[in-house]
Every structure is written in structure tokens, then in C-alpha cells.
Design an enzyme around this catalytic site. Sequence first.
Site, PDB file in Angstrom:
ATOM      1  CG  HIS A   1      -8.006   7.907  -2.393  1.00 15.38           C
ATOM      2  ND1 HIS A   1      -7.709   7.343  -3.617  1.00 15.38           N
ATOM      3  CD2 HIS A   1      -7.751   6.945  -1.470  1.00 15.38           C
ATOM      4  CE1 HIS A   1      -7.309   6.096  -3.430  1.00 15.38           C
ATOM      5  NE2 HIS A   1      -7.327   5.834  -2.140  1.00 15.38           N
TER       6      HIS A   1
ATOM      7  CG  PHE B   1      -2.375  -0.006   0.867  1.00 13.58           C
ATOM      8  CD1 PHE B   1      -2.985  -1.165   0.438  1.00 13.58           C
ATOM      9  CD2 PHE B   1      -3.141   1.146   0.956  1.00 13.58           C
ATOM     10  CE1 PHE B   1      -4.323  -1.186   0.097  1.00 13.58           C
ATOM     11  CE2 PHE B   1      -4.480   1.147   0.624  1.00 13.58           C
ATOM     12  CZ  PHE B   1      -5.079  -0.025   0.191  1.00 13.58           C
TER      13      PHE B   1
ATOM     14  NE  ARG C   1      -4.837   6.522   0.414  1.00 15.38           N
ATOM     15  CZ  ARG C   1      -5.760   5.982   1.191  1.00 15.38           C
ATOM     16  NH1 ARG C   1      -6.421   6.735   2.054  1.00 15.38           N
ATOM     17  NH2 ARG C   1      -6.023   4.690   1.117  1.00 15.38           N
TER      18      ARG C   1
ATOM     19  CD  GLN D   1      -5.407  10.674   2.465  1.00 13.84           C
ATOM     20  OE1 GLN D   1      -6.213   9.748   2.475  1.00 13.84           O
ATOM     21  NE2 GLN D   1      -4.224  10.594   3.042  1.00 13.84           N
TER      22      GLN D   1
ATOM     23  CG  HIS E   1     -10.316   9.273   0.960  1.00 17.58           C
ATOM     24  ND1 HIS E   1     -11.398   8.421   0.805  1.00 17.58           N
ATOM     25  CD2 HIS E   1      -9.354   8.549   1.583  1.00 17.58           C
ATOM     26  CE1 HIS E   1     -11.098   7.230   1.322  1.00 17.58           C
ATOM     27  NE2 HIS E   1      -9.868   7.291   1.806  1.00 17.58           N
TER      28      HIS E   1
ATOM     29  CD  GLU F   1      -2.794   4.028  -1.355  1.00 14.36           C
ATOM     30  OE1 GLU F   1      -1.668   3.881  -0.854  1.00 14.36           O
ATOM     31  OE2 GLU F   1      -3.591   4.905  -0.984  1.00 14.36           O
TER      32      GLU F   1
ATOM     33  CG  LEU G   1     -11.606   5.214  -2.579  1.00 15.81           C
ATOM     34  CD1 LEU G   1     -10.979   6.566  -2.816  1.00 15.81           C
ATOM     35  CD2 LEU G   1     -11.460   4.826  -1.112  1.00 15.81           C
TER      36      LEU G   1
ATOM     37  NE  ARG H   1      -6.781   7.950   6.415  1.00 12.56           N
ATOM     38  CZ  ARG H   1      -6.963   7.042   5.459  1.00 12.56           C
ATOM     39  NH1 ARG H   1      -6.239   5.929   5.453  1.00 12.56           N
ATOM     40  NH2 ARG H   1      -7.849   7.249   4.492  1.00 12.56           N
TER      41      ARG H   1
END
Length: 582
Positions: free
Chosen positions: A243, A121, A287, A241, A354, A256, A253, A396
Site C-alpha cells: 500500500h 477510490f 496501489r 500488495q 499490506h 486511500e 495505514l 487488488r
Amino acid sequence: MAGMGVQHHTFDAVIVGAGGAGLRAAIETAGKCRTAVITKLYPTRSHTGAAQGGMCAALANVEEDSWEWHLFDTIKGGDYLVDQPAAEIMCREAIDAVIELEHFGLPFNRTPAGRIDQRRFGGHTRNHGEAPVRRACYSADRTGHMILQTLYQQCVARDVVFFNEYQVLDMALVDGRVGAVIAYELATGNLHVFHTKAALFATGGFGKMFKVSSNAHTLTGDGPGLLYRRGIPMQDMEFFQFHPTGIYKLGILLSEAARGEGGILRNAEGERFMERYAPTVKDLAPRDMVSRAIQTEILDGRGVGPDHDAVHLDLTHLPPEQIDEKLPDITEFVRTYLGIEPKTAPVPIQPTAHYAMGGIPTNIDAEVVVDTAGTVVPGLYAAGECACVSVHGANRLGTNSLLDIVVFGRRGGRAMVDFVRGVDRPEVPAGVEDDVRARIDAIVGGAGGEKVARVRADLQAAMTEKAFVYRTEESLAAMGSVLGELRERYARVVIDDKGPTFNYDLTEALELGYLIDLAEALVVSARARTESRGAHFRDDHPLRDDANWMRHSLVSRGRDGTVELTYKPVVAGDYLPMERKY
């Protein structure tokens, strides 16, 4: 509202929200003190269920790993605004948290040897940034859904008391400590006063202030919004954030996990452009970096689509059986919403709002703190996305959100039990629900002609245009002016439904008020922070400024509506700020 009744309830502890953080806290309090869980949705509809890719922990089931490496990645990914002792707790406790979920019955994917499988990730590396590592524990691409179902089953087994489809709209402090929360019952239109010694807010994020968002329609910041109005400051609100891989135009979404399984981002020229921005980890950079890279490609004329405002996520080189096994949900989203077969054609994507790194300031036991000295509000707790213990800092890392809700939901539940066992319930004055009643009556009786949906759409469009991936003094100042106009229009909103039963016209109007307040907190904080750090990127201040901005922002709203900014230092640790290369 005519006929609005008031009912009173008495509990030792109240948990507001039934996503992962709220349910995990409820498991901890079950059987130890009288607890109510109040949720505006049926619990298994909570937004935790939308989390797809995984929950990280340094199990080292597939590759060598350690919690120290995980800690380093979390701090570096958060652009060093992370409170390092809190992040250490999260990364240390991650291993037990995953194993506990397994013992609760969560069906993780398995290795051939039968151990919990792990995949890559973004931003997760081995040996302090040397190369990507497989750290994300997952259940196909529906990990959040499985966590939510598993925790809810455990709550049912423990006879947890739920008040479903009750929307909490206020909290009462009595002599500086929690005394009650006030909720609106959707089925009847009645108000409910929950007398309590302690309350834990786990109400999720507030991404619906943006037009393009992965957030559900219910993520409107109710918990942070009502506490903000009650004088609780909000921390680090400028860090939101975006994404990188939302479905084009819709924002839904695409996890990831798609890039973790080998998906590649390509521009209009077919170039794998992330090699230019993050040569080591490429498409699995954090991100904020990937989102800015995508926006840069679009602004430089290398976007795809009719408006050239997207890029492609390419899965066509992956084996079809791998896509079916590891990415079944997100590929079905693509087929459903875009009419594209991802096995044979690239998928147009764009950044989507996000996750809120900022929110209600807390310490490591989920206790709400209100100033630079860490002063605790007795009996008040928060966990999950609505809270800011600052394990995420300025950005994050993927899979740290599911970890956050489980670790700090558990810690908050334990702390709440210890607190309520040592105190008496405060005497709550009569009429504590009057403020909520007056707010509802003003909206139901409104005749100003402004429609809630139009005001909300204008807020979302302006925030997406002026406070999104790239920001400037000019854009933020303009957004501040827009918010002043929107606040005036909000005072004139009118709703068509005047009835008491499932009045979503009313609840959406109430939610819009919180979104406007929190958008103002975000814009004020972002305008003041004259640097770029993590998800907050200022085109007019493109460099990180550790000398002046290694500190958390605290934004407070006075009773007269004025907004005040103060700051507190980041809690340092072993890892010193360094240039953020990948």
C-alpha cells in the site's frame, strides 16, 4: 508441555477466524447446522476492523455507475490475472451485499437525500477507464470496524458458538476429507480436537513476514501455513500488495480515502508527481502503480525526511471540516504517532506491506481446490485474505477486500451448510493431536539459544530488503539463501516462558514457523515468474509477458521439505489483456 490435556468437541461445521469472512459465514450457518467459530482473538479485535476507506459497489447513488464498469476495473487493476467469472460474481453481488449490511444496521455515511454516500477510490472508473467514479460506500474512515461490529452483533443475535483465544494449529484429513481441526487454548495450555464434517478457514493475511507492514502482529498466516504443511498448494504467492501510504517508519495505514477526498502525493520538490505516472487518475491510480512511483521518486533522489526515503501526503488544501468529517481516525493516527497536524503540515509516508493476493486456492463457492483440474477437498473451505479465488489477480483494488470477505464468506457458509447436510461425520483416529503436541514440546524443551524475536526480525528485515516493491533474480536468490539459514536457526529456538497459561512466547514461536514457510512459497514463486505484473515487479524483467505468464502459480511443499511449482491457466472472460494506462 507438562500437564497438557486434550478435550474433544463435536460440530457439523467449524469456522477458523472471526474477521469479516468468518463472521459472515457464521451468520449463514447459524440455525442450519451445529457450528463453532474458533478465533485466536476476541472477534471484534480481528484485523477487518483496521480497514478504513470503504466497500465498493456500483450503487450509482452519487454518479452513474454499473457493475460491468466495476468488473472491468477489477480485471484491469489485477493486471488481467483475474479469473473473470469469479470477479463478475463479486461485482454483481456487491450491490446486494452492501444493502444487506445496511439492513443489518451498519451506519454508512449518507448523502443529503439520505442514501448511502459514495466516494472515489484508486482504480475505480466510469465507462471503462474514462474518469474516476464515486463507488466506495463508507462509514467515515472506519468502515472495516463498522462491518466487524455489525457482523458480530448479528452472530450474537443468532447464538453463534465462539471459542475465543483458541489458536488452530492443525487440520486432520480422514480418507481425503476434513475430519477435525486441532486448537491450542491460550488460557489453559490444553489442546482441543474439534471433530467436524467441514471447516472454513478465514484467518487473514501474513504481512508480518515484512518489517514495514500495515498488518497487525497477529497476521502470521496460520491458516495457509498449516494447510501448506498438509499438502494443500498455495496459489499466486508472488503477488503481495504494498500500500503506498503507510505512516513513515511504522507502516500503520493511512487509508486511500485520504486521496479519495482530494489528498495529493508530493515529492521533495513539492511536485504532484503522480501526474507524470498516471495522467488521467493521478493519485488514484491502482496501489501497485502508486507504490512503484513513490519508490522511483525516492530512488531518483526526490524523497523527503532525514534519510530521503519517503514522500509527502498533502491534505493541507482540504477544508478542515471535511477532514474532521471524512477522515477522523487517520488524521488522529498522524497526530498520535508523528506529532504532526495534517490540516497544516504534509505527512511523510512510504509503501507498506499490506495485502496478500495469493493464498489457499478456492472456487466461487469457497471450496478449496488442489490442482489444475479444480479438484475439491471435500469439506474444506476458505474465504477472505487467506484465500485465493483470484478476484484480485496480480493487484487488488482498494475497497474490494471488504467486498471479497462479505461476498465469499456468505457463499462459503451457504456451500458448507449444503455439504454437511448430505454427509456423515468421519471417524477420526485416536492421537490426531500428536503432531501438534510434539511441535509444542519441541519448542518448550528447546535449548538451542536462538530467540524467536531475533529470528523474526531478521526474516522481516531481509524480506523488506530483497522481496519488496522491486525484485530481481539476484535479490530473490539471496532471499532464498537467507530463508535456508533462518529455517536452521528456527530449529534451535528457545523460549523463556515454559508455563501453560497465555504463553505468548510459545504462540509467537509457532507463528514464526508459518511465516518462514509462506515467505519461502512467496520467494520461490516470485523467482520463477520472469515478468512484471501487478504488485510483482521484476527490475530485470520489467515487462508483462502474456504469452508465457497468463497463468496462476501453485506452490506445494512435500513432506521432505522440497518445494514444487505447477501452473494453471487464468479463467478468461469478455475483457482481453490491454496496456494498463491510467
